[in-house]
Motif scaffolding. Sequence first.
Motif, PDB file in Angstrom:
ATOM      1  N   THR A 132       0.845  -1.190   0.000  1.00 18.45           N
ATOM      2  CA  THR A 132       0.000   0.000   0.000  1.00 18.45           C
ATOM      3  C   THR A 132       0.880   1.238   0.000  1.00 18.45           C
ATOM      4  O   THR A 132       1.855   1.325   0.748  1.00 18.45           O
ATOM      5  N   LEU A 153       1.442   2.173   6.754  1.00 20.42           N
ATOM      6  CA  LEU A 153       1.714   1.436   5.528  1.00 20.42           C
ATOM      7  C   LEU A 153       2.929   0.537   5.719  1.00 20.42           C
ATOM      8  O   LEU A 153       3.668   0.668   6.692  1.00 20.42           O
ATOM      9  N   HIS A 208      -2.949  -2.257   5.159  1.00 15.39           N
ATOM     10  CA  HIS A 208      -2.471  -1.260   6.119  1.00 15.39           C
ATOM     11  C   HIS A 208      -2.932  -1.637   7.522  1.00 15.39           C
ATOM     12  O   HIS A 208      -3.793  -2.493   7.699  1.00 15.39           O
TER      13      HIS A 208
END
Length: 157
Positions: free
Chosen positions: A53, A113, A137
């Motif tokens: 991410t 992240l 996440h």
Amino acid sequence: MAKTWLRRALVLGWIPTLIVVGGARWFDEPAATAQERTPIKVTRIYTGDDGQTHAEEYEVPLTTQRGATELSEPVDVTSVQFRRTSPEYFIDWHTAPRRQYVITLAGESEVELGDGTKVRLHPGHILLAEDTTGQGHISRALGSEDRISIFLPLAEQ
């Protein structure tokens, strides 16, 4: 000598008069200038080609419609969901269940992240969650207050 005192008295008398009449302009702060309008910013989290991410911030394009009003293009959403999370809120690695806007109204949280980047979600913050695949996440509360937010799932396009 009397003339000297008389001149000094007249000069000193005029200084306060000039300040009062002139509005003390010499002591005022500089005149305020118009401020630029604050842009509407969105933090987008998405899955990159590496399966991780990532986050990026962008400004929402606005057009002027009626003088003091600026509008974005409409965004189709399927529903609205109100959410309250406690200060104990924590969800380990997960993906977004769908593409959705998350708007924080009160309280704070953050998403972390894979590279260690932390995005703080504070009142007024708009998050576009699009990391529906990959590692995802971590979500956690910040502070000692409940967080109130609105979830707006996007219509499939």
